[in-house]
Design an enzyme around this catalytic site. Structure first.
Site, PDB file in Angstrom:
ATOM      1  N   GLU A  66      59.209  -2.319  22.929  1.00 25.16           N
ATOM      2  CA  GLU A  66      58.035  -1.836  22.288  1.00 25.16           C
ATOM      3  C   GLU A  66      58.191  -1.157  21.050  1.00 25.16           C
ATOM      4  OE1 GLU A  66      57.145   0.785  25.506  1.00 25.16           O
ATOM      5  OE2 GLU A  66      56.953  -0.665  27.103  1.00 25.16           O
ATOM      6  N   ASP A 102      90.834  16.822  54.079  1.00 23.36           N
ATOM      7  CA  ASP A 102      91.457  17.665  54.835  1.00 23.36           C
ATOM      8  C   ASP A 102      92.047  16.986  55.884  1.00 23.36           C
ATOM      9  OD1 ASP A 102      92.536  20.389  55.988  1.00 23.36           O
ATOM     10  OD2 ASP A 102      90.437  20.144  57.382  1.00 23.36           O
ATOM     11  N   ASP A 146      86.234  20.753  56.871  1.00 26.46           N
ATOM     12  CA  ASP A 146      85.403  20.918  57.964  1.00 26.46           C
ATOM     13  C   ASP A 146      85.524  22.643  58.135  1.00 26.46           C
ATOM     14  OD1 ASP A 146      87.791  21.372  59.148  1.00 26.46           O
ATOM     15  OD2 ASP A 146      87.595  20.270  60.776  1.00 26.46           O
ATOM     16  N   ASP A 192      87.667  25.349  53.448  1.00 25.82           N
ATOM     17  CA  ASP A 192      87.436  23.936  52.402  1.00 25.82           C
ATOM     18  C   ASP A 192      86.052  24.220  51.629  1.00 25.82           C
ATOM     19  OD1 ASP A 192      89.433  22.569  53.668  1.00 25.82           O
ATOM     20  OD2 ASP A 192      88.260  22.185  55.318  1.00 25.82           O
TER      21      ASP A 192
END
Length: 778
Positions: free
Chosen positions: A668, A326, A599, A603
């Protein structure tokens, strides 16, 4: 679909809602409230918390771990079984909390609503809860009020509204009542007042046209509830890894069990061997070590002013390819400042104004007019309060020796003509010490009888994204009797002021660092295209010949056309919230990992949908913070770059111990698979394998998680999002190094059996452990 109220005449809107200019009757409002419900945001009915919790156990990796816990329990290793189940439970709780966050964002959005509203009911002014408003109510607006619903404005008097939280517009918006075209975007609907925005100046009256979820904020609330959070790169990779591992383990166990039984081996012995193979293949410690690495990274990020709200976001930072940011309050200061002036026939940048000829006269009428024709105030400490545009003029004039507080002592205001959106100007009258009277006027340049030269200069400033205001003066023999529009004629236009929400000082360097790291920075704003382009060029986001795409241009593109262009566009302006989602999704569809900063309430849906949503900690709304994955505690764009650096370190270290653990388990697996095939006894029991994993996975994994960053970590491009975690040779390494471990272990088993050493199994156990620890050191 909502009615285009901005395209209706005021009388038409009133008739449409069967209301009057004096509002509704109390009886009618009760009927409508019962019919339409309260003016509140509501959550859609989704999964119950119990079902949300159960969903956390659907992942393939989790299923494998549950299998490991069952195996541990079946072999009597209840401590290991409980430990594995604890890991599963912790991960389930973390996932459940993250999924439940959306409701917290809705709760924060509810908190932004005005608690009370001043309305006309039965023709009388009354204050009532904003939740009781219905369509057709008439709301009275005053400075400082939060608009309680979406309104079609009926009349205004110098009304200005701060809509930055909704639209991203950095300036308070001048409101009027003129009918607009139906296709006018939200940011340009000057005849509307929107729920949750704030009146900063003047007064007005509006007709309630939409309430609750039908308001513009309500639509955002709906998007927050509908949007899905994207999985992180590691989550996606581990999901694929888990599915493949499950298939491989089942295939190997089935093949080995079938071959053994077919060749006459004891059924119980082959079952035990198959179980041992399954245990050897499962990296039980992996989820716990990933969580620890993310937690350590999150702790370090807090020290750098980046608060992680969702742990997986730490490693997502390391894979970011696009930062969609933004503008207002993120790249800029979210405050107005004089940037450029046109005075005495010259264009002068504010930083160069001291050296200009215009300031040689200490009583420069241009600065005098800026200070006096102003309703903002400044205290003795230099703190300005009032409309952002007026405070910017006040601060600039004071910085050049024209403080309003001092000037009013010698040039008191004796009359005024307040600002009006129709006239687009305001005028104040002042008396000098010698008794003479003069007036100063400020407003739209075209409304101040400007000549072509000044108009051209003003247009040039506007094209560069500056908000322009003309300043004029007029001398009087005496205070005029009629304080009307005629008193604003025959003006002497002194100059033009260009204002801007200035870019943050550190943002340009942060943009350069991001670009050097192969990360594309894209500005997405609801602000004016000229303003967006100006800021983007100053910060290096946009080239001099780069273009700005507007929301209306974006709407005109088909999904295919937009997908073909999305990777090349660097600035979007006049963008609606749903278009931010469209941009992010288009980039994600192209295989990118996207960080979205913001903010405002507008958004929030994009913050939630992005691979990593970054909210501002100081100026950010609660809605944005709740929807985000990361919060910048200092609102500093450069903190994002530091966070990305830490994210890359964490991701690198996760790959290191993933490489280590899976290679160890591969050793293993080869040991348990090959030994019986060449006629040797089963090397180890399931309890031995589980214990080896406890000894060799945990502490070495923690050590690898704490590794410092590799040199030049921000000089390389982001990891290709399409790459598997086993790309770059890791898969081959896991196979051949694991095979080497297995062959060395089997060779030692054969050697000690050949010597009839009763401790052969102890030696197999020890050699397999030490070979894994040696691999960690390597």
């Amino acid at each position: 679909m909502n009615t285009a109220w901005h395209a209706q005449e005021t009388d038409e809107a009133i008739e449409h809602l069967k209301s009057t200019t004096d509002g509704l009757t109390s009886e009618e409002s009760r009927v409508r409230l019962a019919r339409d419900g309260h003016n509140e945001f509501t959550a859609t009915k989704g999964k119950s918390p119990f079902m949300m919790f159960l969903d956390q156990f659907k992942d393939f990796m989790i299923v494998i771990l549950i299998g490991a816990a069952l195996v541990a329990g079946a072999t009597g290793e209840w401590v290991d079984a409980i430990a594995i189940l604890s890991i599963i439970l912790i991960n389930a709780v973390i996932g459940f909390v993250q999924e439940y966050r959306a409701e917290e964002a809705i709760a924060a959005l509810k908190a932004m609503a005005a608690p009370n509203a001043l309305v006309l009911r039965d023709g009388k002014r009354s204050t009532l809860p904003a939740s009781d408003l219905v369509q057709g109510d008439v709301v009275l607006l005053e400075a400082g009020a939060i608009i309680p619903a979406d309104l079609r404005l009926l009349d205004t008097a110098a009304l200005k509204v701060d809509e930055s939280a909704l639209t991203g517009e950095s300036f308070p918006v001048d409101k009027g009542v003129e009918t607009l075209a139906a296709e006018t975007v939200v940011a340009d609907r000057d005849n509307m007042g929107f729920k949750g925005t704030v009146v900063t100046y003047g007064r007005g009256r509006g007709l309630v046209v939409e309430t609750a979820m039908n308001t513009e904020f309500g639509k955002i609330a709906q998007m927050l509830q509908e949007g899905e959070e994207a999985k992180t790169p590691l989550q996606k990779s581990l999901e694929v890894f888990g599915k493949r591992l499950a298939l491989i383990v089942l295939a190997l166990c089935g093949i080995f069990f079938g071959v053994g039984v077919f060749s006459g081996q004891p059924l119980l012995e082959m079952l035990l061997t198959a179980v041992s193979l399954a245990v050897a293949a499962i990296p039980e410690a992996l989820p716990a070590l990933v969580t620890v690495a993310l937690a350590l990274g999150a702790r370090k990020l807090v020290q750098q002013n980046a608060l992680i709200r969702k742990l997986p976001a730490v490693e997502t930072l390391g894979s970011v390819t696009y930062i969609c940011t933004d503008k207002t309050g993120t790249l800029t200061m979210n405050s107005m400042e004089v940037d450029t002036v046109y005075v005495a026939g010259k264009v002068i940048r504010a930083k160069d104004f001291e050296a200009s000829e215009a300031t040689e006269n200490s009583h420069d009428p241009f600065l005098l007019a800026m200070a006096l024709c102003n309703d903002a105030d400044m205290d003795s400490n230099g703190e300005a309060a009032g409309d952002p545009t007026e405070t910017a003029l006040l601060v600039f004039a004071a910085a050049h020796g024209h403080a309003k507080l001092e000037l009013e002592k010698t040039h008191p205001r004796v009359a005024e003509i307040p600002f009006d959106s129709d006239r687009k100007r305001m005028t104040t009258f002042h008396r000098r010490p010698d008794g003479s009277v003069f007036s100063v006027t400020k407003g739209a340049v075209e409304a101040l009888q400007a000549d072509e030269t000044i108009l051209a200069a003003s247009n040039d400033l506007a094209v560069n994204g500056l908000r322009t205001i003309g300043v004029a003066i007029r001398e009087w023999d005496a205070l005029p009797e009629n304080l009307d529009a005629s008193a604003e004629e025959d003006l002497d236009l002194l100059g033009v002021v260009g204002l801007l929400d200035p870019p943050r000082a550190e943002a340009a360097e942060a943009v350069r660092t991001s670009q050097a790291a192969g990360i594309h920075v894209v500005m997405i704003t609801g602000d004016h295209p000229g303003t967006a382009g100006n800021i983007a060029r100053r910060l290096g986001i946009l080239d001099e010949d780069g273009v700005v795409m507007t929301g209306s241009e974006l709407s005109a593109l088909t999904p295919e056309e937009f997908a073909a262009q999305v990777e090349d566009i660097r600035v979007y302006a006049r963008v609606a919230p749903e278009q931010k989602l469209k941009i992010i999704q288009a980039l994600q569809d192209r295989g990118h990992y996207v960080a979205m900063t913001g903010d405002g309430v507008n958004d929030a849906p994009a913050l939630r949908r992005a691979d990593i949503g970054v909210a501002m900690g100081i100026t950010g709304t609660d809605v944005a913070k709740e929807a985000a994955h990361l919060i910048l505690l200092d609102d500093n764009f450069s903190t994002i770059v530091n966070a990305i650096r830490e994210g890359r370190r964490v991701f690198d270290n996760i790959l290191k111990f993933l490489k280590y653990i899976v290679t160890s388990n591969s050793g293993e697996l080869w040991t348990m698979f090959l030994a019986p095939l060449i006629g040797l006894p089963i090397p180890l029991l399931p309890i031995h394998i589980l214990w080896i994993n406890v000894v060799t996975d945990g502490l070495p994994g923690l050590a690898l998680a704490a590794e410092p960053p590799e040199p030049g970590i921000m000089d390389r491009p982001p990891r290709d999002p399409k790459d598997s975690v086993f790309a770059g040779g890791m898969g081959i390494h896991i196979v051949w190094v694991g095979l080497l471990m297995g062959l060395v272990t089997i060779a030692s088993q054969w050697l000690f059996l050949h010597d009839n050493d009763v401790h052969w199994q102890t030696m197999v156990f020890t050699i397999l452990c030490l070979s894994q620890l040696g691999h960690a050191v390597a």
